[in-house]
Write a protein that holds these residues in place. Structure first.
Motif, PDB file in Angstrom:
ATOM      1  N   PRO A 103     -62.869  20.981  81.936  1.00  0.00           N
ATOM      2  CA  PRO A 103     -62.605  21.733  83.165  1.00  0.00           C
ATOM      3  C   PRO A 103     -63.807  21.695  84.111  1.00  0.00           C
ATOM      4  CG  PRO A 103     -63.147  23.238  81.385  1.00  0.00           C
ATOM      5  CD  PRO A 103     -63.187  21.852  80.797  1.00  0.00           C
ATOM      6  N   GLY A 104     -63.791  20.763  85.043  1.00  0.00           N
ATOM      7  CA  GLY A 104     -64.920  20.627  85.951  1.00  0.00           C
ATOM      8  C   GLY A 104     -65.135  19.166  86.278  1.00  0.00           C
ATOM      9  N   VAL A 105     -66.345  18.822  86.651  1.00  0.00           N
ATOM     10  CA  VAL A 105     -66.664  17.456  87.050  1.00  0.00           C
ATOM     11  C   VAL A 105     -67.787  16.942  86.152  1.00  0.00           C
ATOM     12  CG1 VAL A 105     -67.470  15.981  88.942  1.00  0.00           C
ATOM     13  CG2 VAL A 105     -66.013  17.953  89.435  1.00  0.00           C
ATOM     14  N   VAL A 106     -67.634  15.709  85.694  1.00  0.00           N
ATOM     15  CA  VAL A 106     -68.676  15.089  84.872  1.00  0.00           C
ATOM     16  C   VAL A 106     -69.438  14.070  85.718  1.00  0.00           C
ATOM     17  CG1 VAL A 106     -69.125  13.634  82.853  1.00  0.00           C
ATOM     18  CG2 VAL A 106     -67.410  15.452  82.731  1.00  0.00           C
ATOM     19  N   PHE A 107     -70.748  14.207  85.708  1.00  0.00           N
ATOM     20  CA  PHE A 107     -71.622  13.297  86.455  1.00  0.00           C
ATOM     21  C   PHE A 107     -72.512  12.520  85.492  1.00  0.00           C
ATOM     22  CE2 PHE A 107     -71.365  16.908  89.551  1.00  0.00           C
ATOM     23  CZ  PHE A 107     -70.816  16.214  90.612  1.00  0.00           C
ATOM     24  N   THR A 135     -64.114  23.519  90.407  1.00  0.00           N
ATOM     25  CA  THR A 135     -63.755  22.537  91.428  1.00  0.00           C
ATOM     26  C   THR A 135     -64.821  22.540  92.513  1.00  0.00           C
ATOM     27  OG1 THR A 135     -61.475  23.182  91.023  1.00  0.00           O
ATOM     28  CG2 THR A 135     -61.877  21.866  92.995  1.00  0.00           C
ATOM     29  N   PRO A 136     -65.206  21.354  93.045  1.00  0.00           N
ATOM     30  CA  PRO A 136     -66.198  21.335  94.129  1.00  0.00           C
ATOM     31  C   PRO A 136     -65.713  22.144  95.329  1.00  0.00           C
ATOM     32  CG  PRO A 136     -65.753  19.114  93.323  1.00  0.00           C
ATOM     33  CD  PRO A 136     -64.762  20.014  92.657  1.00  0.00           C
ATOM     34  N   TRP A 139     -72.843  25.250  93.745  1.00  0.00           N
ATOM     35  CA  TRP A 139     -71.986  24.728  92.666  1.00  0.00           C
ATOM     36  C   TRP A 139     -72.680  23.580  91.939  1.00  0.00           C
ATOM     37  CZ3 TRP A 139     -69.765  19.744  92.588  1.00  0.00           C
ATOM     38  CH2 TRP A 139     -68.847  19.513  91.550  1.00  0.00           C
ATOM     39  N   LEU A 140     -73.227  22.630  92.700  1.00  0.00           N
ATOM     40  CA  LEU A 140     -73.893  21.492  92.057  1.00  0.00           C
ATOM     41  C   LEU A 140     -75.087  21.963  91.226  1.00  0.00           C
ATOM     42  CD1 LEU A 140     -73.971  18.448  91.674  1.00  0.00           C
ATOM     43  CD2 LEU A 140     -75.439  18.281  93.704  1.00  0.00           C
ATOM     44  N   ALA A 141     -75.767  23.002  91.714  1.00  0.00           N
ATOM     45  CA  ALA A 141     -76.929  23.522  90.979  1.00  0.00           C
ATOM     46  C   ALA A 141     -76.533  24.217  89.679  1.00  0.00           C
ATOM     47  CB  ALA A 141     -77.734  24.473  91.863  1.00  0.00           C
ATOM     48  N   SER A 142     -75.235  24.458  89.493  1.00  0.00           N
ATOM     49  CA  SER A 142     -74.792  25.061  88.229  1.00  0.00           C
ATOM     50  C   SER A 142     -74.509  23.984  87.165  1.00  0.00           C
ATOM     51  CB  SER A 142     -73.543  25.923  88.451  1.00  0.00           C
ATOM     52  OG  SER A 142     -72.406  25.102  88.693  1.00  0.00           O
TER      53      SER A 142
END
Ligand SMILES: [Zn+2]
Length: 302
Positions: A10-14, A274-275, A285-288
């Protein structure tokens, strides 16, 4: 991996996230990893701090570390007189004849690049012959050179001597467009905008960065962790500042993610949710983002 296709994360993988300017003598490496950083570049610490990171082994709970080794500076130069500069963290280079041995000492300690100090505000700086000899000695063995450039004309001197990266976006003067255009073709700048707070120095740096980028210059996310109060790990204010300087979200991601999978690391990061559409919320959000342990994915999300 068996069963991976059935997992929903659940989220985005970078690809893993990197801070290209930290000081591990002044900030805890475990805390940087816990704060979402997969890779850090140390730009000046004593050998006693760096020694445990000198081989490339991946360690659980710690970021991968590349480092410059000691600060290379002129006699009496910055940061020899600074209380935060721990014993052994400075290597004084007194003339071009000492350049090769100074670079060699960093290589033997495991350095991946070297750092030259050009701070004319705080003290003496290298004469051109010494600076050129240092850059030449590093390049002769394939090491990039990072410069701390501070004070009138120092960023230009770094560029003219062949320095590859600036440790900070220049903030002590507005650089002319022609110089920025020339720098953009060969240099990489590490951002560190947030160390200035918000004020005239921040404004000068942001303006320089915006024009450097417009000329095609490459910007790398970096915060100078250990220098002044800032969140340990990912800094949403630095991400905000990059957006303010004209980078779009894709460019910010490019500045902070490690090359993957072709680079040195296959580390992954995960940001829940979600972004957000709004830029301010997007930086937070990205910093989390937190590091994702590939060995624990099934346990965490299965
Ligand atoms: Zn620094």
């Amino acid at each position: 991996m068996d069963g991976c296709a059935d997992l929903e994360i659940p989220g985005v993988v970078f690809a893993g996230l990197r801070d290209a300017h930290v000081h591990l003598g002044l900030v805890d490496a475990h805390a940087l990893f816990a704060g979402g950083l997969a890779v850090v570049h140390d730009l000046g610490s004593p050998p006693s701090v760096l020694e445990p990171f000198a081989d490339a082994a991946v360690r659980v709970g710690l970021p991968e570390v590349s480092f410059a080794g000691q600060f290379l500076t002129a006699p009496g130069g910055y940061p020899t007189d600074r209380s935060w500069a721990a014993a052994g963290s400075v290597c004084v280079v007194d003339g071009p004849q000492e350049a090769a041995s100074a670079v060699d000492a960093q290589i033997r300690a495991g350095a991946s690049f070297v750092k030259v100090m050009l701070n004319s505000v705080a003290g003496p700086v290298f004469v051109d012959a010494t600076l050129d000899a240092l850059v030449g000695a590093a390049h002769a063995v394939g090491l990039p050179v990072v410069a701390h450039a501070e004070g009138q004309g120092q960023a230009a001197r770094a560029f003219e001597s062949g320095v590859d990266r600036l440790a900070h976006t220049p903030w002590t003067e507005r650089l002319p467009d022609e110089l920025l255009a020339a720098m953009a073709s060969s240099m990489r700048w590490i951002s560190t905008l947030d160390i200035h707070g918000r004020g005239s120095e921040f404004d000068v740096a942001t303006d320089n960065l915006r024009r450097f980028r417009a000329g095609g210059g490459v910007v790398t996310y970096g915060t100078d962790q250990g220098n002044g109060p800032q969140p340990v790990g990912l800094n949403p204010r630095e991400l905000d500042a990059l957006l303010d300087a004209g980078l779009d979200r894709a460019a910010v991601l490019e500045s902070i993610t490690i090359p993957w999978p072709s680079g040195t690391s296959t580390r992954l990061a995960w940001t829940p949710g979600t972004p957000p559409a709004d830029e301010r919320h997007w930086a937070a959000w990205l910093a989390s983002t937190r590091n994702l342990d590939p060995g624990q994915i099934k346990e965490q999300f299965g």
